[in-house]
Write a protein that holds these residues in place. Structure first.
Motif, PDB file in Angstrom:
ATOM      1  N   THR A  10       0.824  -1.220   0.000  1.00 24.17           N
ATOM      2  CA  THR A  10       0.000   0.000   0.000  1.00 24.17           C
ATOM      3  C   THR A  10       0.852   1.262   0.000  1.00 24.17           C
ATOM      4  O   THR A  10       0.359   2.341  -0.293  1.00 24.17           O
ATOM      5  CB  THR A  10      -0.874   0.045   1.269  1.00 24.17           C
ATOM      6  N   GLY A  11       2.159   1.128   0.359  1.00 27.52           N
ATOM      7  CA  GLY A  11       2.954   2.323   0.628  1.00 27.52           C
ATOM      8  C   GLY A  11       2.550   2.891   1.976  1.00 27.52           C
ATOM      9  O   GLY A  11       1.694   2.353   2.674  1.00 27.52           O
ATOM     10  N   GLY A  12       3.172   3.980   2.376  1.00 22.13           N
ATOM     11  CA  GLY A  12       2.838   4.603   3.657  1.00 22.13           C
ATOM     12  C   GLY A  12       4.002   4.540   4.627  1.00 22.13           C
ATOM     13  O   GLY A  12       5.144   4.278   4.242  1.00 22.13           O
ATOM     14  N   LYS A  13       3.712   4.783   5.904  1.00 28.04           N
ATOM     15  CA  LYS A  13       4.766   4.862   6.922  1.00 28.04           C
ATOM     16  C   LYS A  13       5.461   3.512   7.107  1.00 28.04           C
ATOM     17  O   LYS A  13       4.851   2.460   6.947  1.00 28.04           O
ATOM     18  CB  LYS A  13       4.185   5.333   8.253  1.00 28.04           C
ATOM     19  N   GLU A  17       2.859  -0.476   6.389  1.00 29.60           N
ATOM     20  CA  GLU A  17       2.366  -0.856   5.068  1.00 29.60           C
ATOM     21  C   GLU A  17       1.588  -2.175   5.140  1.00 29.60           C
ATOM     22  O   GLU A  17       1.740  -2.939   6.083  1.00 29.60           O
ATOM     23  CB  GLU A  17       3.529  -1.031   4.075  1.00 29.60           C
ATOM     24  N   ARG A  44      -6.356  -1.445   4.677  1.00 29.40           N
ATOM     25  CA  ARG A  44      -5.875  -0.081   4.904  1.00 29.40           C
ATOM     26  C   ARG A  44      -5.791   0.638   3.567  1.00 29.40           C
ATOM     27  O   ARG A  44      -5.885   0.017   2.505  1.00 29.40           O
ATOM     28  CB  ARG A  44      -4.522  -0.088   5.629  1.00 29.40           C
ATOM     29  N   GLU A  45      -5.626   1.941   3.627  1.00 24.19           N
ATOM     30  CA  GLU A  45      -5.655   2.770   2.424  1.00 24.19           C
ATOM     31  C   GLU A  45      -4.407   2.558   1.572  1.00 24.19           C
ATOM     32  O   GLU A  45      -3.307   2.368   2.085  1.00 24.19           O
ATOM     33  CB  GLU A  45      -5.738   4.249   2.843  1.00 24.19           C
ATOM     34  N   ILE A  46      -4.594   2.579   0.242  1.00 17.92           N
ATOM     35  CA  ILE A  46      -3.460   2.504  -0.689  1.00 17.92           C
ATOM     36  C   ILE A  46      -3.054   3.925  -1.060  1.00 17.92           C
ATOM     37  O   ILE A  46      -3.902   4.748  -1.421  1.00 17.92           O
ATOM     38  CB  ILE A  46      -3.833   1.722  -1.965  1.00 17.92           C
ATOM     39  N   GLN A  47      -1.770   4.222  -0.975  1.00 13.24           N
ATOM     40  CA  GLN A  47      -1.276   5.555  -1.327  1.00 13.24           C
ATOM     41  C   GLN A  47      -1.513   5.816  -2.824  1.00 13.24           C
ATOM     42  O   GLN A  47      -1.304   4.921  -3.652  1.00 13.24           O
ATOM     43  CB  GLN A  47       0.217   5.675  -1.018  1.00 13.24           C
ATOM     44  N   PRO A  48      -1.943   7.036  -3.187  1.00 17.87           N
ATOM     45  CA  PRO A  48      -2.253   7.339  -4.600  1.00 17.87           C
ATOM     46  C   PRO A  48      -1.112   7.044  -5.568  1.00 17.87           C
ATOM     47  O   PRO A  48      -1.333   6.528  -6.661  1.00 17.87           O
ATOM     48  CB  PRO A  48      -2.575   8.841  -4.559  1.00 17.87           C
ATOM     49  N   VAL A  50       1.067   4.760  -5.372  1.00  9.76           N
ATOM     50  CA  VAL A  50       1.168   3.310  -5.560  1.00  9.76           C
ATOM     51  C   VAL A  50       0.101   2.835  -6.543  1.00  9.76           C
ATOM     52  O   VAL A  50       0.356   1.977  -7.389  1.00  9.76           O
ATOM     53  CB  VAL A  50       1.033   2.578  -4.205  1.00  9.76           C
TER      54      VAL A  50
END
Length: 454
Positions: A10-13, A17, A44-48, A50
């Motif tokens: 998902t990417g992220g902190k 992830e 959880r949310e996927i980073q845009p 990604v």
């Protein structure tokens, strides 16, 4: 036996992830004997960025299995295998994180095809998977999807096996990835720490503070100190005897307390934060035609900035948004270098201050609003943020543009009466770093309550 692996996330902190897709090809050194490919609902949310890179979006994953539903299959297909991945440290960390969330330790030996390629195919212009396989003439499809990248890694690994005729380099490169066992004293320290926002102080056996930090989750952050394998973390692990802490509720209060404590105590392992937190600043000047110009420049202690930034990119992003939000001229904000009109004027998105078409008075009114919004110079205000308990709030007091200190209150009348407010405030140092911390926090938290007073 090898398990060739690729994971999309998902990417992220860091360590937050989630896996969105996984592909594993079980390879016996001659042929693929088993395979497992699946989308995964990361919950959880996927980073845009990604989504743009992989094409995997939340709609595709709505009915995909969650990680706990495929965990057993991953364990089975990788049993007695050496994991092989391009940048294996990343894929192994992500898998380990997912298994830890389920309460299990996932331990496998691993090989990194990036490291192997550098040893066995030296002199390549790039060792990123896409560029490397292309330079070697290895066909690849579905880039940035787990199956496509895992197959490309498999083909690359076959080539590397052929290159390592003695098999000595590959044998020497296998990382056994033993579980990092926390020492009993580390576990005892962690047991007494809260999972709350605040500042923590790591002490040695003599009681001296050797490191100060802040975190939104103190327990989690200290656990990272105890499990990380970098040089500084290992030194802290050897020297730590106890950890004390202050909960703050507010991340802003934690940042301010951390900054002041580091400057005052100067702990052994806080060398980086003793230096200034920002490198660039926003400055203004009035040109010969009476227009207020804005400029992002390297921070200069001799000049008074409107606001400051951690790096140039942050400053450039701010000024680009300011041009859009306040309808400012690209030329007069230093974005567009020209002796005539700016690009936005040519597309009718600028009122023409760049060529004198809009009056200085009209243009400067909007610039002044931006300056007032992003600088607390000469202002009297209280920033209200979270407190340590559900019925408590924190107050950050600024008088005449000078940061005075922080306090906590339970009743609104305590901040409406300046004399009472001043009595509950703990005085703190006002310096360039505190100004940067406050301004950056206000920029990122636009819904924060700010009370102005005379």
């Amino acid at each position: 036996m090898y398990a060739i692996l690729d994971i999309e996330t998902t990417g992220g902190k860091y360590n937050e992830e989630g896996i969105t897709e996984i592909a594993i090809y079980k390879y016996d050194g001659h042929q693929v004997v088993d395979q497992f490919i699946s989308l995964v609902n990361p919950e959880r949310e996927i980073q845009p960025f990604v989504v743009n890179l992989t094409g995997i979006n939340s709609n595709m994953l709505r009915n995909a299995p969650k990680f706990y539903e495929i965990a057993k299959r991953i364990v089975e297909i990788t049993e007695d295998c050496i994991l092989v991945a391009h940048n294996a440290q990343f894929d192994y960390r992500i898998l380990g994180t997912e298994f830890r969330r389920l309460g299990f330790d996932y331990i496998r030996p691993s090989l990194c095809s990036v490291e192997l390629s550098k040893q066995l195919i030296p002199g390549q212009p790039s060792y990123s998977l896409g560029k490397l396989v292309r330079s070697l003439g290895i066909p690849v499809s579905d880039r940035h999807r787990a199956s496509g990248d895992a197959l490309a890694t498999l083909k690359l690994f076959k080539l590397l096996l052929d290159k390592d005729s003695s098999k000595s380099i590959i044998q020497q490169s296998i990382k056994l990835n033993p579980k990092h066992q926390l020492e009993p004293r580390h576990l005892d320290i962690l047991a007494d720490l809260p999972s709350e926002t605040g500042v923590y102080y790591i002490h040695n056996a003599e009681g001296n503070i050797i490191y100060i930090g802040k975190s939104k989750n103190i327990k989690k952050r200290i656990n990272q100190h105890f499990t990380n394998t970098n040089r500084k973390s290992k030194q802290i692990q050897n020297l730590v005897d106890s950890v004390s802490y202050e909960t703050t509720g507010s991340e802003l209060v934690a940042l301010l307390k951390e900054s002041e404590a580091i400057k005052t105590i100067k702990p052994k392992f806080n060398r980086a934060l003793r230096r200034t937190r920002f490198t660039h600043a926003l400055y203004s000047f009035t040109d010969d035609n009476g227009y207020i110009n804005l400029k992002i420049d390297i921070a200069d202690g001799r000049k008074k900035p409107i606001t400051t930034f951690s790096n140039r990119d942050s400053g450039k992003s701010f000024i680009n948004h300011a041009v859009e939000d306040y309808n400012l001229c690209q030329k007069l904000t230093g974005i567009y270098q020209t002796k005539t009109s700016c690009f936005n004027y040519d597309i009718k998105a600028c009122n023409g201050a760049c060529i004198g078409k809009e009056s200085p008075e009209s243009y400067n009114e909007r610039v002044s609003k931006l300056i007032t919004k992003n600088s607390y110079a000469n202002q009297n205000m209280v920033i209200i943020d979270r407190g340590r308990d559900i019925d408590e709030r924190s107050a950050i007091l600024i008088e005449n543009g000078v940061f005075k200190g922080i306090g906590f209150f339970n009743l609104n009348y305590q901040i409406n009466n300046i004399e009472i407010l001043q009595s509950i405030i703990t005085p703190m140092q006002n310096n360039r770093d505190t100004q940067h911390i406050i301004q950056s926090y206000l920029r990122k938290n636009k819904k924060l309550k700010v009370v102005n007073f005379d």
